[in-house]
Design an enzyme around this catalytic site. Structure first.
Site, short mmCIF file in Angstrom:
data_model
loop_
_atom_site.label_atom_id
_atom_site.label_comp_id
_atom_site.label_asym_id
_atom_site.label_seq_id
_atom_site.Cartn_x
_atom_site.Cartn_y
_atom_site.Cartn_z
N TYR A 142 0.71 -1.06 -0.17
CA TYR A 142 0.05 -0.42 -0.29
C TYR A 142 0.93 0.98 -0.13
O TYR A 142 1.87 1.51 0.62
CB TYR A 142 -0.67 0.00 1.06
CG TYR A 142 -1.63 -0.80 1.34
CD1 TYR A 142 -2.83 -1.28 0.47
CD2 TYR A 142 -1.48 -1.88 2.56
CE1 TYR A 142 -4.02 -2.09 0.63
CE2 TYR A 142 -3.35 -2.88 2.15
CZ TYR A 142 -3.36 -3.29 1.71
OH TYR A 142 -4.65 -4.34 1.68
N TYR A 143 0.32 2.09 -0.94
CA TYR A 143 1.34 3.65 -1.28
C TYR A 143 -0.33 4.12 -1.23
O TYR A 143 -1.01 5.11 -1.24
CB TYR A 143 1.18 3.97 -2.10
CG TYR A 143 3.35 3.33 -2.34
CD1 TYR A 143 4.03 3.46 -1.45
CD2 TYR A 143 2.99 2.35 -2.12
CE1 TYR A 143 5.44 2.95 -2.15
CE2 TYR A 143 4.33 0.40 -3.27
CZ TYR A 143 5.03 0.94 -2.01
OH TYR A 143 6.31 0.12 -2.57
N GLY A 152 -14.67 -11.82 -1.09
CA GLY A 152 -15.37 -11.28 0.06
C GLY A 152 -16.49 -9.69 -0.45
O GLY A 152 -17.65 -10.23 0.19
N ASP A 153 -15.88 -8.90 -0.55
CA ASP A 153 -16.76 -7.89 -0.98
C ASP A 153 -17.79 -8.46 -2.05
O ASP A 153 -18.68 -8.12 -1.87
CB ASP A 153 -15.95 -6.57 -2.08
CG ASP A 153 -14.41 -6.06 -1.24
OD1 ASP A 153 -15.09 -6.54 0.32
OD2 ASP A 153 -13.43 -6.08 -1.40
#
Length: 328
Positions: A104-105, A268-269
């Site tokens: 992540y950024y 999952g979403d």
């Protein structure tokens, strides 16, 4: 007067740069939109719901790309642009066929500045369901306060609140997550969690018991505590092992739809989108579970977070499919 939309989601969407192999080896990157809340928004919109997504993006090509993609899915976008911050970016590395790693950024990103004012804009005109996740609450103290406010306001206005725990260890510790989510759970009617996330949201539970117990008894006990706290449905996602819902009256279970899994990111979403869309369509709990399982099967058997999610007329494709079959 009916609400302006069926479902509102709010949170951070990022640009996801995907590789088919190790990032360190170089190679081509493909550009996608990523974000739990926007994944659910796309999934529910494709299944016929009127959907709104709210969030903050930077004044940059990444933010423009996200907005264009979401609008292209028929989603009502209520966004704010922050000229001082960048849109979040993540790299998704397919390290092996079975292992994918995310980098992540998003620290101090535009999306992390979600505020009460953004929530007010998102809920303007009303909605039937507000869907929230623990991911947004983990981004910053300001975003956490906005999520709490959204849950509180929605419940007071008669909007059903759905909360997916969606714990991310790279964003906060389990202790931090548990303390923050304890302030949101009392407003939720639908609580969604994987089986290893229940301990984060079950009030007054002995977590050592939950960690030691593998018989399922701890899950039932945690669900009972959540139901006693006011949650109406405790939805437990188990991936390839299916899913289960606990209510005050009974338990419902559904197996996963057997498919060839090639990409589990966003599954999952997808399940959540299927479950909530069926709820909005008036389906009983068993029907919601079945649609959630079907949507999850589409997600894991196609590439991308949401690109392969089904439209309503496509759900039957996996209902009684034969592996490797061609629809003619």
């Amino acid at each position: 007067m009916s609400p302006a939309v069926d479902l509102v989601t709010l949170g951070e969407s990022m640009v996801s740069l995907r590789t088919a192999g190790p990032i360190s080896a170089g190679g081509c990157l493909s550009m996608h939109v990523a974000g739990a809340e926007s994944n659910v928004a796309v999934g529910a919109a494709r299944l016929g719901q009127r959907v709104r997504w709210a969030g903050v993006v930077g004044v940059d090509p990444h933010g423009e790309f996200i907005l264009r993609q979401l609008r292209g899915e028929g989603i009502d976008v209520r966004h704010r642009e922050d000229a001082a911050r960048s849109t979040g970016v993540m790299f998704l590395e397919r390290r092996t066929t079975d292992v994918t790693r995310a980098y992540y950024y998003r620290s101090a990103s535009a999306g992390s500045t979600l505020s009460r004012e953004d929530v007010d804009l998102a809920l303007q005109g009303g909605a039937r369901v507000l869907h929230l996740t623990g991911i947004t609450a983990a981004l910053s103290p300001q975003a956490r306060e906005a999520v709490e406010y959204a849950a509180h306001r929605a419940k007071n206005e008669g909007i059903l609140v759905s909360l997916d725990v969606n714990y991310r260890s790279k964003l906060w510790s389990r202790e931090e997550a548990s303390a923050a989510l304890a302030r949101i759970v009392p407003h939720a009617s639908v609580l969604i969690a994987s089986d290893d996330e229940l301990e984060l949201v079950a009030p007054d539970m002995d977590h050592t018991v939950l960690e030691r117990d593998s018989s399922g008894t701890a899950e039932v006990l945690a669900a009972k505590h959540l139901l006693a706290a006011g949650v109406r449905e405790v939805v437990v996602k188990r991936g390839a092992a299916g899913a289960e819902v606990h209510t005050a009256d009974q338990r419902f279970e559904v197996p996963a739809v057997p498919v060839t899994s090639i990409d589990t990111v966003g599954a999952g979403d997808a399940f959540t989108a299927g479950y909530l869309s069926a709820l909005l369509d008036g389906e009983e709990v068993a029907g919601r579970l079945r649609r959630g399982a079907l949507a999850g099967a589409f997600a894991v058997s196609t590439e991308g977070d949401w690109e392969g999610l089904p439209r309503t007329g496509e759900l039957a494709l996996l209902g009684d499919h034969v592996a490797g079959s061609t629809q003619r």
